[in-house]
Design an enzyme around this catalytic site. Sequence first.
Site, PDB file in Angstrom:
ATOM      1  N   ARG A 174       0.839  -1.208   0.000  1.00  0.00           N
ATOM      2  CA  ARG A 174       0.000   0.000   0.000  1.00  0.00           C
ATOM      3  C   ARG A 174       0.874   1.257   0.000  1.00  0.00           C
ATOM      4  NH1 ARG A 174      -3.424   2.659   4.335  1.00  0.00           N
ATOM      5  NH2 ARG A 174      -5.148   3.643   3.207  1.00  0.00           N
ATOM      6  N   HIS A 212       0.490   4.134  -2.808  1.00  0.00           N
ATOM      7  CA  HIS A 212       0.194   5.527  -2.450  1.00  0.00           C
ATOM      8  C   HIS A 212       1.361   6.457  -2.781  1.00  0.00           C
ATOM      9  CE1 HIS A 212      -3.503   5.020   0.389  1.00  0.00           C
ATOM     10  NE2 HIS A 212      -3.543   4.176  -0.621  1.00  0.00           N
ATOM     11  N   ASN A 262      -3.959   8.692   3.960  1.00  0.00           N
ATOM     12  CA  ASN A 262      -2.834   8.077   4.655  1.00  0.00           C
ATOM     13  C   ASN A 262      -2.883   8.192   6.178  1.00  0.00           C
ATOM     14  OD1 ASN A 262      -1.645   7.424   2.161  1.00  0.00           O
ATOM     15  ND2 ASN A 262      -0.620   9.412   2.032  1.00  0.00           N
ATOM     16  N   HIS A 320      -6.060  -6.295  -2.677  1.00  0.00           N
ATOM     17  CA  HIS A 320      -6.954  -6.395  -1.527  1.00  0.00           C
ATOM     18  C   HIS A 320      -7.301  -7.849  -1.226  1.00  0.00           C
ATOM     19  CE1 HIS A 320      -8.432  -1.915  -1.722  1.00  0.00           C
ATOM     20  NE2 HIS A 320      -7.193  -2.052  -1.302  1.00  0.00           N
TER      21      HIS A 320
END
Length: 331
Positions: A64, A68, A96, A195
């Site tokens: 992740r 990001h 975040n 996911h």
Amino acid sequence: MFSSNTASSFFLSTICLTLLIVQTKSQLSSTFYDTTCPNASTILRGIIQQALQSDVRIGASLIRLHFHDCFVNGCDGSILLDNSANIQSEKDAAPNTNSTRGFNVVDNIKTALENSCPGVVSCADILALGAEASVSLQGGPSWSVQLGRRDSLTANQAGANSSIPGPFESLTNITAKFTAVGLNTTDLVALSGAHTFGRAQCRLFSNRLYNFSGTGNPDPTLNSSYLATLQQICPQSGSGFNVANLDPTTPDSFDNNYFTNLVNNQGLLQSDQELFSTNGAPTISIVNTFSSNQTAFFQSFAQSMINMGNISPLTGSSGEIRSDCKKVNGS
């Protein structure tokens, strides 16, 4: 028609432009550290393997961070910078804050790499390598990580707030955010498959459980027994910080069950389920393919991770190699 001189200079320009494009694409290389830090990948993998012993979520957390990072000014390690006099940290951006994690593991990797090969491996590349190691260590595919990114000298908190796809957004909006960084619909569906492991806080999906889009009812695309389970984890009056598994079937393994869950109306986030439940969406056929063919998913995922890792890297003499991922050198 061109005159011979015009034609010559035109073709020369075309060749130069083609070479420039090829050179830009080939600045990253899977062999970038082969001579300067040959054990980089082994060192990093060992630290992640150790971290997984005490924190089974860490793989999902690390991938992740890479995701990001790449969606904001490209894959440049900007997400790792703390606040300073000149920097508004991306860690405090809405996507975040109170949710990104794994920074301590990145710091441990950086310390080990600095001890082995000082000033060589960038923080941006640590995130790229960390994503691959996290996936492969938890049962997913391996791929040749392209390397040679350098680290940014600044962060972009506003960009983090506007560019990172969010769990409440429509498929149209999310697709536009992927398109903006050069990724297509297959990339969108494949990368959403990350996911298949990890957790999400109730506040990121509780809108689906009680009062979806102001209807006073749950999201109709949510499987009813799954809904009851989630309501237990996330009571309506709860804090919103309890966590649920993103994949209720095999929560800590990297596999294609995420897509089977979508077909069964068991996607956790609105942005997950929309891939399958948005009428007429081009994503539906891809979800069906991946749910019935794990090999196809793994191959697409590996390629899409390479594609994402290629978003606007700093190379050559741009940026720097940070000695501490949390701050710019000399600060």
